[in-house]
Design an enzyme around this catalytic site. Structure first.
Site, mmCIF file in Angstrom:
data_model
loop_
_atom_site.group_PDB
_atom_site.id
_atom_site.type_symbol
_atom_site.label_atom_id
_atom_site.label_comp_id
_atom_site.label_asym_id
_atom_site.label_seq_id
_atom_site.Cartn_x
_atom_site.Cartn_y
_atom_site.Cartn_z
ATOM 1 N N GLY A 110 0.840 -0.760 0.189
ATOM 2 C CA GLY A 110 -0.048 0.057 0.318
ATOM 3 C C GLY A 110 0.825 1.120 -0.024
ATOM 4 O O GLY A 110 1.789 1.067 -0.946
ATOM 5 N N SER A 111 0.649 2.171 0.585
ATOM 6 C CA SER A 111 1.220 3.583 0.291
ATOM 7 C C SER A 111 2.013 3.682 1.328
ATOM 8 O O SER A 111 1.977 2.640 2.174
ATOM 9 C CB SER A 111 -0.177 4.987 0.754
ATOM 10 O OG SER A 111 -0.176 4.277 2.317
ATOM 11 N N THR A 112 3.301 4.543 1.009
ATOM 12 C CA THR A 112 3.965 4.608 2.493
ATOM 13 C C THR A 112 3.707 5.272 3.771
ATOM 14 O O THR A 112 3.736 4.616 4.828
ATOM 15 C CB THR A 112 5.187 5.654 1.635
ATOM 16 O OG1 THR A 112 5.645 5.310 0.433
ATOM 17 C CG2 THR A 112 6.172 5.864 2.846
ATOM 18 N N GLY A 132 1.860 2.121 5.695
ATOM 19 C CA GLY A 132 2.956 1.379 5.883
ATOM 20 C C GLY A 132 4.004 2.022 6.687
ATOM 21 O O GLY A 132 4.480 1.022 7.840
ATOM 22 N N GLU A 176 5.627 -3.343 0.600
ATOM 23 C CA GLU A 176 5.564 -3.060 -0.531
ATOM 24 C C GLU A 176 4.665 -1.940 -0.611
ATOM 25 O O GLU A 176 4.444 -1.647 -0.703
ATOM 26 C CB GLU A 176 4.690 -4.471 -1.289
ATOM 27 C CG GLU A 176 5.329 -5.675 -1.183
ATOM 28 C CD GLU A 176 6.893 -5.303 -1.394
ATOM 29 O OE1 GLU A 176 7.213 -4.504 -2.662
ATOM 30 O OE2 GLU A 176 7.586 -6.149 -0.788
ATOM 31 N N CYS A 179 1.352 0.275 -8.431
ATOM 32 C CA CYS A 179 2.785 0.930 -7.864
ATOM 33 C C CYS A 179 4.045 1.373 -9.140
ATOM 34 O O CYS A 179 4.728 2.252 -8.469
ATOM 35 C CB CYS A 179 2.585 0.508 -6.872
ATOM 36 S SG CYS A 179 3.493 -1.392 -7.032
#
Length: 477
Positions: A197-199, A202, A219, A253
């Protein structure tokens, strides 16, 4: 199809956790025969319900049937079969080479399952990015709780329906929900957490995992650049760049995020992009006949639409939208500067900025000055340029002369680096993520005469004998 998604009651999550934990402690998932059966059942679950998966993806994302089956279903079917056929090889204990004085210790490295796994998957590729990780967990012998994205409710509901029909419900479970359900899961202790997913999210996952010292695979994403070298066929480069950008309308991504083009070929490249765009869209992208996908939901639609309004670049193609169907035409923006709003964060939508730079060296410097992306794409026939990109930039992966095709290579790890994540998976690397390499030695009694000097009380003689290893000759550098 109904879009209603039944969230898992919070009070049930603890019982789900207890069930899969008990299954692991009972050793149910350890036999290779069990793992092989579950892997083949996973393949059957995809293959026997292709139309249902296509319908769900079409309802959630407007994703066309061919794209769903080619990019989401086929890799899972083939990956499950490959893992099932490779299990014995992957699980074979290692016999490392050791120094002669320890040769009788039977030094061995066993591959053992880490334990129960939490797998949190995203909405953009909700099938493949759920089950790629699950393949590795099953192969490693790890019971798993899946948390699909609530943003793709049709796919999430189908996952919850089919998993207990095909896989062992004592070992593999689905928790559906949103923030509260995810937080409840993250409060529990897992052997490994796998998040895509998104930073921003994350970081939340990594922080929660740290409370239990839980290993994590993240990831994430980032702004994956494309570098165009003047020596490459510009029309072919344009075709392959746009191919990568149109997949799932840019909600991927590893989608090309921006293109860096040397001044000497900047205008010809723009013409090549226009030519390719016309061939990809013989009718308007927003026309129903174009079979163009949609933005996943209203917040993301407003975000992407807002970027088009904020850019200071020149919109040369696209720039149109359909508020009723959440559709945005593939939008090509020329004349973009590095301080443009399009360059702030990952676009994750159907917008492609094209940036003019002095030369390839300037393009490489631009990439190296920014946070590490998931992938660096480069189009060149020059070994010198290839070497410069490899040594002067950093990323999860490098891809030369195409886009997205790294996802087809299960023999090498796929994953991020730095802000784009950490931990690579695919094929055997997926198995390795959820496996602990457990060392083993068996020291024979016959060694005892050689151990006399290791015991107390120490003496000058024992010191001299036991410290010899610190005085070995060091080779010349």
């Amino acid at each position: 199809m109904s879009a209603d998604l039944q969230f898992t009651p919070l009070e049930e999550i603890q019982s789900v956790y207890a069930r899969v934990n008990a299954t692991f402690k009972a050793g149910t998932t350890r036999p290779l025969s069990y793992r092989r059966h579950q892997l083949l059942q996973l393949a059957r679950m995809l293959q026997e319900n292709i139309t249902a998966w296509e319908d769900a993806s079409l309802a959630d994302l407007g994703k066309q049937r061919q794209e769903t089956t080619v990019t989401e279903l086929t890799p899972i079917i083939q990956g499950s079969i490959n893992a099932a056929e490779s299990l014995e090889e992957w699980a074979t204990p290692e016999k490392p080479k050791v120094e002669a004085w320890r040769s009788s210790w039977n030094t061995t490295i066993y591959h053992v399952p880490k334990g129960i796994v939490l797998l949190i998957s995203p909405w953009n590729y909700p099938v493949i990015l759920t089950f790629l990780g699950l393949i590795g967990a099953i192969a490693a012998g790890c019971p798993t709780v899946l948390k699909p994205s609530e943003c793709t409710p049709h796919v999430a509901a189908l996952i919850a329906e089919l998993i207990p029909r095909y896989l062992d419900p004592a070992a593999y479970a689905v928790v559906n929900g949103a923030v509260d359900e995810t937080k409840t899961l993250l409060d529990l202790q897992w052997a490994h957490i796998f998040f895509t997913g998104s930073t921003r999210i994350g970081r939340i996952v990594a922080t929660a995992a740290a409370k239990h010292v839980t290993p994590v695979t993240l990831e994430l994403g980032g702004k994956s650049p494309v570098i165009i070298a003047p020596d490459y066929d510009l029309e072919l480069a344009a075709k392959r760049v746009l191919y990568g950008k149109v997949q799932n309308v840019g909600q991927l991504c590893v989608s090309p995020d921006y293109v860096l083009v040397p001044r000497s070929v900047y205008k010809p490249f723009l013409e090549a992009i226009k030519k390719t765009y016309a061939s990809f869209f013989p009718v308007d992208p927003l026309d129903p006949e174009a079979k163009w996908g949609k933005i996943v939901n209203e917040p993301n639609y407003k975000r992407v639409k807002g970027l088009i309004g904020e850019t200071k670049g020149e919109i040369i193609l696209g720039g149109k939208w359909d508020d009723n169907r959440l559709r945005i035409a593939l939008t090509i923006v020329a004349g973009v500067k590095l301080d443009d709003p399009l360059m702030d964060e990952e676009i994750f939508g159907p917008i492609l900025p094209i940036i003019e730079v002095d030369d390839v060296d300037a393009a490489i410097q631009t990439v190296s000055d920014r946070p590490y992306p998931l992938v660096v794409y480069t189009f060149t026939n020059s070994k010198e340029v290839e070497e410069k990109v490899a040594t002067r930039t950093n990323s999860g992966t490098i891809v030369m002369n195409d886009t997205q095709m790294q996802l087809a290579v299960h023999e090498m790890p796929f994953g991020g680096h730095g802000e784009s994540g950490y931990g690579g998976y695919m094929g055997k690397d997926s198995y390795d993520i959820f496996t602990h390499r457990r060392g083993y030695i068996n020291v024979p009694q016959e060694m005892e005469p050689f151990y006399a000097y290791r015991y107390l009380p120490y003496s000058e003689e024992s010191y001299k004998v036991m410290t010899q290893g610190a005085h070995v000759p060091i080779p010349e550098s």
